[in-house]
Design a protein around this motif. Structure first.
Motif, PDB file in Angstrom:
ATOM      1  N   LEU A 136      37.271  -5.768  12.272  1.00 41.65           N
ATOM      2  CA  LEU A 136      36.223  -4.818  11.865  1.00 41.65           C
ATOM      3  C   LEU A 136      36.528  -4.222  10.493  1.00 41.65           C
ATOM      4  CD1 LEU A 136      35.432  -2.911  15.193  1.00 41.65           C
ATOM      5  CD2 LEU A 136      34.276  -4.872  14.211  1.00 41.65           C
ATOM      6  N   MET A 137      37.820  -3.929  10.244  1.00 43.06           N
ATOM      7  CA  MET A 137      38.184  -3.375   8.939  1.00 43.06           C
ATOM      8  C   MET A 137      37.891  -4.379   7.836  1.00 43.06           C
ATOM      9  SD  MET A 137      41.761  -1.475   9.562  1.00 43.06           S
ATOM     10  CE  MET A 137      41.905  -0.181  10.757  1.00 43.06           C
ATOM     11  N   ASP A 194      35.703  -6.691   7.879  1.00 47.40           N
ATOM     12  CA  ASP A 194      34.257  -6.811   7.704  1.00 47.40           C
ATOM     13  C   ASP A 194      33.696  -5.640   6.901  1.00 47.40           C
ATOM     14  OD1 ASP A 194      34.479  -9.089   9.148  1.00 47.40           O
ATOM     15  OD2 ASP A 194      33.464  -8.350  10.956  1.00 47.40           O
ATOM     16  N   SER A 195      34.188  -4.428   7.173  1.00 50.33           N
ATOM     17  CA  SER A 195      33.698  -3.265   6.416  1.00 50.33           C
ATOM     18  C   SER A 195      34.048  -3.402   4.940  1.00 50.33           C
ATOM     19  CB  SER A 195      34.316  -1.964   6.953  1.00 50.33           C
ATOM     20  OG  SER A 195      33.666  -1.574   8.132  1.00 50.33           O
ATOM     21  N   CYS A 196      35.271  -3.842   4.668  1.00 49.51           N
ATOM     22  CA  CYS A 196      35.684  -3.986   3.270  1.00 49.51           C
ATOM     23  C   CYS A 196      34.839  -5.051   2.583  1.00 49.51           C
ATOM     24  CB  CYS A 196      37.156  -4.381   3.172  1.00 49.51           C
ATOM     25  SG  CYS A 196      38.231  -3.073   3.733  1.00 49.51           S
ATOM     26  N   ALA A 221      31.808  -5.950   3.333  1.00 56.70           N
ATOM     27  CA  ALA A 221      30.449  -5.454   3.125  1.00 56.70           C
ATOM     28  C   ALA A 221      30.412  -4.521   1.916  1.00 56.70           C
ATOM     29  CB  ALA A 221      29.957  -4.724   4.385  1.00 56.70           C
ATOM     30  N   PHE A 222      31.424  -3.650   1.805  1.00 53.75           N
ATOM     31  CA  PHE A 222      31.470  -2.727   0.664  1.00 53.75           C
ATOM     32  C   PHE A 222      31.581  -3.515  -0.646  1.00 53.75           C
ATOM     33  CE2 PHE A 222      34.676  -0.687  -2.195  1.00 53.75           C
ATOM     34  CZ  PHE A 222      33.811   0.207  -2.810  1.00 53.75           C
ATOM     35  N   ASP A 252      28.272  -5.255  -1.394  1.00 54.69           N
ATOM     36  CA  ASP A 252      27.174  -4.335  -1.715  1.00 54.69           C
ATOM     37  C   ASP A 252      27.401  -3.611  -3.042  1.00 54.69           C
ATOM     38  OD1 ASP A 252      26.178  -4.998   0.722  1.00 54.69           O
ATOM     39  OD2 ASP A 252      26.680  -3.112   1.723  1.00 54.69           O
ATOM     40  N   ALA A 253      28.650  -3.211  -3.304  1.00 54.49           N
ATOM     41  CA  ALA A 253      28.877  -2.294  -4.425  1.00 54.49           C
ATOM     42  C   ALA A 253      29.764  -2.859  -5.530  1.00 54.49           C
ATOM     43  CB  ALA A 253      29.492  -0.988  -3.892  1.00 54.49           C
ATOM     44  N   THR A 307      33.943   5.892   1.083  1.00 53.27           N
ATOM     45  CA  THR A 307      33.075   5.836   2.269  1.00 53.27           C
ATOM     46  C   THR A 307      33.624   4.868   3.313  1.00 53.27           C
ATOM     47  OG1 THR A 307      31.660   4.093   1.372  1.00 53.27           O
ATOM     48  CG2 THR A 307      30.971   6.373   0.949  1.00 53.27           C
ATOM     49  N   ILE A 308      34.450   3.909   2.902  1.00 45.72           N
ATOM     50  CA  ILE A 308      35.081   3.069   3.931  1.00 45.72           C
ATOM     51  C   ILE A 308      36.522   3.524   4.190  1.00 45.72           C
ATOM     52  CG2 ILE A 308      33.628   1.016   3.696  1.00 45.72           C
ATOM     53  CD1 ILE A 308      35.922  -0.204   2.031  1.00 45.72           C
ATOM     54  N   ILE A 323      43.098  -6.345   3.960  1.00 41.45           N
ATOM     55  CA  ILE A 323      42.217  -5.443   3.232  1.00 41.45           C
ATOM     56  C   ILE A 323      42.363  -5.649   1.728  1.00 41.45           C
ATOM     57  CG2 ILE A 323      41.681  -3.017   2.820  1.00 41.45           C
ATOM     58  CD1 ILE A 323      42.592  -2.517   5.693  1.00 41.45           C
TER      59      ILE A 323
END
Ligand SMILES: Cc1cc2nc3c(=O)[nH]c(=O)nc-3n(C[C@H](O)[C@H](O)[C@H](O)COP(=O)(O)OP(=O)(O)OC[C@H]3O[C@@H](n4cnc5c(N)ncnc54)[C@H](O)[C@@H]3O)c2cc1C
Ligand SMILES: Cc1cc2nc3c(=O)[nH]c(=O)nc-3n(C[C@H](O)[C@H](O)[C@H](O)COP(=O)(O)OP(=O)(O)OC[C@H]3O[C@@H](n4cnc5c(N)ncnc54)[C@H](O)[C@@H]3O)c2cc1C
Lengths: 250, 414
Positions: free
Chosen positions: B15-16, B18-20, B22-23, B26-27, B58-59, B87
């Motif tokens: 999950l970590m 995936d969040s990284c 996505a960030f 996106d950014a 934010t992450i 990460i």
């Protein structure tokens, strides 16, 4: 107010899928999976209502294999309070999902159920509607805005060519559309905290429900491959072809 | 890139990651792709917009290593290094300079968590957490060189030039540090200095906590680097710089005690490097499936296919070694020192080859700044000598594998 949100584990929309050799479905082996993007929006909305103290609890429910707990964990990391996995390895259709969600709703007694308007894998766009009908609750589909006032929710619906505003008396079922909000990331600290949040597990049989398969997929086909590009001789020819062949100029 | 989840990652790790990802998608990547000039802004403080670090916040990726009691993330300790690797790869896939900025915070936070007295942790961790622009730096290297320290060349003559002396309840530091990651814009520094001139650096080096606003500390410049340019590498001068006695972290054995930091550091280094390689591959795979020469898309030319296969294979080999080495470090395996140096040095040379292929397969576009491929090539090149040079890393591997027979690889000529 208590909110229940349904979340589905689907193939990551950013990966390229392959058909099984016999064309009966998608080969899911080793594919990256994720939460249905519309469900993320539903979770985000519920968590915001919780942060505004309009909701007191957010329960997330997923129906699927063991691995769907990962989807629940993501929702918990986004801020939901607890999870419920209704475990089944069988392929599952909207009607069965609606029946199982109805059973869970009867047990959990939420005031509001939020779902994505559709799942990006099978694009059925049926579950929310079926669920509302089975529960006999009000429904608002394709929500691009929602506001809770007392025992009612005002929902702005995205409809062809504009929007429609409806007022629903709770309890209600709402399916959410793309523009409702921008879901947050599950942050690293919250992913670690979510580990400690509870996820209950049930079987469809616990609710007296047999997951039936009513639809048979006859065949899946890949979209036609992209045609090779061409070189044109001049700007005039380019404009002409964009007009006559590509149809992007008129 | 191949998505091979072998099941060895925990749910949280996936999950970590995936969040990284996505960030970054996106950014970070959109910013890097559409602002190639920003790297060359000669006001280092302006290069990376504040919004990127705010986004990283934010992450929650800036404050790994900060204990949960202080509001940080408590990663599973027995898989912490592997998580760091996952990460840092994801962030570096977006921009390796940004990854450098962030990982310094993790690594220095580990040191503070281990060695800083409680009241200083209570003071600094909340400040670190409160400000998305708060960065940490780790100051070892001096103008005379860093290889002696890595080997190490453990004789009094090779000790650090920066010295600290205890006087009236304060440590007084004098000296100079160079090539320091985040050195230009960090708010808090961990500084290594000699505290016993009669012994070698392993026995006579201490570490100190030095806040940026301490009188006597001057940040003299930002080093303009060839790659990883969104991390501002800096040079510092200490002139009778006084810190209270309790700012001493480890007395005399600081280099040995920092082992925890160094090993994780090698793995993180390799993993960031891998992220650059993955970016090279993704960009190139996309390009060769769209760009046409010789009447067909490039990938249909065998010469192109062979290079692409070579890129993918090297990347997977690097990934495998990182996984093995990070597990060894997490488990405290006896061969962990050799393995983490192997991962670091292997990644640096293999990803350099991957970046070279990327440049070649982009033809003339590869050489153009606005295309962003030459940036990946420059970023990859930095890894060859950050955190020890290729050759010193290799000597280090042999010294750890054959301590009795390997030479010192340093010492005066007779
Ligand atoms: C981008 C970047 C970020 C950095 N960040 C930090 C940081 O945050 N903190 C920090 O303290 N340092 C940092 N450094 C410094 C880094 O650790 C050193 O640059 C590195 O270890 C090499 O040391 P050196 O530059 O002194 O090279 P040297 O030691 O001078 O090496 C020059 C050459 O001589 C060779 N050599 C040296 N000694 C021997 C020997 N005994 N036998 C054979 N060959 C030898 C080397 O292999 C190399 O080829 C950073 C450097 C860079 C480039
Ligand atoms: C600094 C610089 C200065 C330049 N100056 C000039 C100039 O003054 N005048 C001028 O006219 N041009 C100039 N060029 C253009 C230069 O000649 C081309 O960039 C170069 O020949 C490569 O062509 P390309 O960029 O189209 O790459 P591509 O041809 O697209 O090559 C991309 C990749 O595909 C491979 N490839 C292509 N075709 C095949 C095939 N049939 N089989 C197998 N592999 C293939 C290539 O080897 C390469 O790896 C310059 C380029 C640069 C970078």
């Amino acid at each position: 107010m208590r909110i229940m949100v349904a979340v589905k584990r689907v193939v990551d929309p950013n990966v390229k899928v392959r058909l099984l050799a016999d064309g009966s479905g998608i080969d899911l082996t080793g594919l990256k999976m994720t939460m249905n993007p519309f469900d993320e929006i539903a979770v985000e909305e519920a968590v915001r209502l919780r942060e505004l103290a309009i909701a007191s609890e957010v329960l997330v429910v997923s129906i699927g294999p063991d691995k769907a707990t990962e989807t629940l964990r993501t929702a918990l990391a986004m801020g939901a309070d607890r999870g419920l996995l209704i475990k089944t390895d069988a392929p599952i259709e909207p009607l069965s999902v609606a029946k199982l969600l109805r059973a869970a709703a009867i047990e959990e007694k939420p005031d509001l159920i939020l779902l994505g308007k559709q799942a990006i894998d099978d694009d059925c766009n049926q579950t929310g509607q079926m669920l509302a009908a089975q529960l006999g609750w009000a429904q608002g589909t394709f929500a691009s805005n929602l506001a809770v006032e007392g025992d009612a929710v005002t929902v702005t619906r995205e409809v062809d060519g504009g929007s429609q505003t409806v007022r629903l008396v709770l309890p209600a079922v709402i399916t959410v559309d793309l523009r409702l909000n921008e879901p947050r990331y599950a942050s690293l600290p919250n992913i670690m905290k979510a580990k400690k949040k509870p996820i209950a597990e049930r079987q469809p049989a616990d609710y007296g429900i047999v997951v039936e398969q009513r639809l048979e997929i006859v065949r899946l086909e890949e979209p036609a491959g992209r045609l090779a590009g061409i070189k044109v001789g001049s700007a005039t020819e380019l404009v002409e072809r964009l007009r006559s062949e590509a149809g992007v100029l008129s | 890139m191949i998505y091979a989840d072998d099941g060895s990652l925990s749910q949280e790790q996936r999950l970590m990651r995936d969040s990284c990802r996505a960030f970054v998608d996106d950014a970070v990547t959109p910013f890097i792709r559409s602002n190639w000039q920003r790297e060359w802004d000669m006001s280092p403080g302006e290069r990376l917009p504040r919004s990127i670090l705010e986004g990283a916040e934010t992450i929650g990726v800036r404050t790994l290593g900060v204990p949960e009691a202080h509001g940080g993330v408590d990663l599973e300790h027995d898989t912490e290094v592997r998580t760091f690797a996952l990460i840092s790869e994801e962030i570096a896939r977006g921009d390796s300079g940004l990854a450098d900025k962030l990982v310094q915070n993790w690594k220095v936070s580990i040191l503070l968590r281990e060695f800083a007295p409680k009241h200083l942790q209570d003071k600094w961790f909340p400040r670190l957490l409160a400000d998305p622009q708060f960065l940490l730096a780790h100051c070892l290297t001096e103008p005379r060189g860093a290889s002696d320290r890595w080997l190490p060349y453990n004789v009094p003559e090779a000790a650090m030039h920066t010295k600290a002396v205890l006087k009236d309840g304060h440590w007084v530091i004098n000296g100079r540090k160079q090539f320091i990651s985040n050195g230009f814009d960090a708010s808090l520094y961990v500084v290594y200095a000699n505290t016993d001139t009669s012994v070698g650096m392993l026995q006579g080096t201490s570490s100190f906590l030095v806040p940026r606003d301490t009188p006597g500390l001057t940040v003299t410049k930002c080093n303009e680097t060839m790659g990883c340019r969104f991390m501002n590498n800096g040079e510092l001068v200490f002139e009778d710089c006084r810190v209270p006695a309790d700012h001493l972290l480890v007395q005399n054995t600081a280099l040995g005690s920092a082992g925890k930091y160094f090993r994780a550091g090698k793995i993180i280094q390799a993993a960031k490097n891998l992220g650059v390689g993955v970016a090279c591959f993704e960009r190139t795979a996309d390009y060769v499936q769209n760009y046409v020469q010789g009447g067909r898309i490039l990938i249909k030319h065998q010469a192109v296919a062979l290079r692409l296969a070579d890129m993918a294979t090297r990347i997977e080999a690097v990934r495998s070694l990182i996984e093995r080495a990070s597990r060894a470090v997490d488990e405290g395996h006896p061969d962990m020192d050799a393995l983490c140096n192997m991962a670091k040095v292997y990644a640096s040379e293999e990803i350099m080859k991957v970046a070279t292929h990327a440049l070649e397969l982009h033809g003339g576009n590869g050489a153009m700044l606005e295309f962003g491929i030459e940036k990946l090539f420059r970023d990859a090149a930095i890894f060859l000598h950050m955190d020890a040079t290729v050759d010193v890393s290799r000597m280090k591997i042999i010294k750890t594998m054959f301590p009795a027979t390997a030479g010192k690889y340093a010492g005066p000529e007779n």
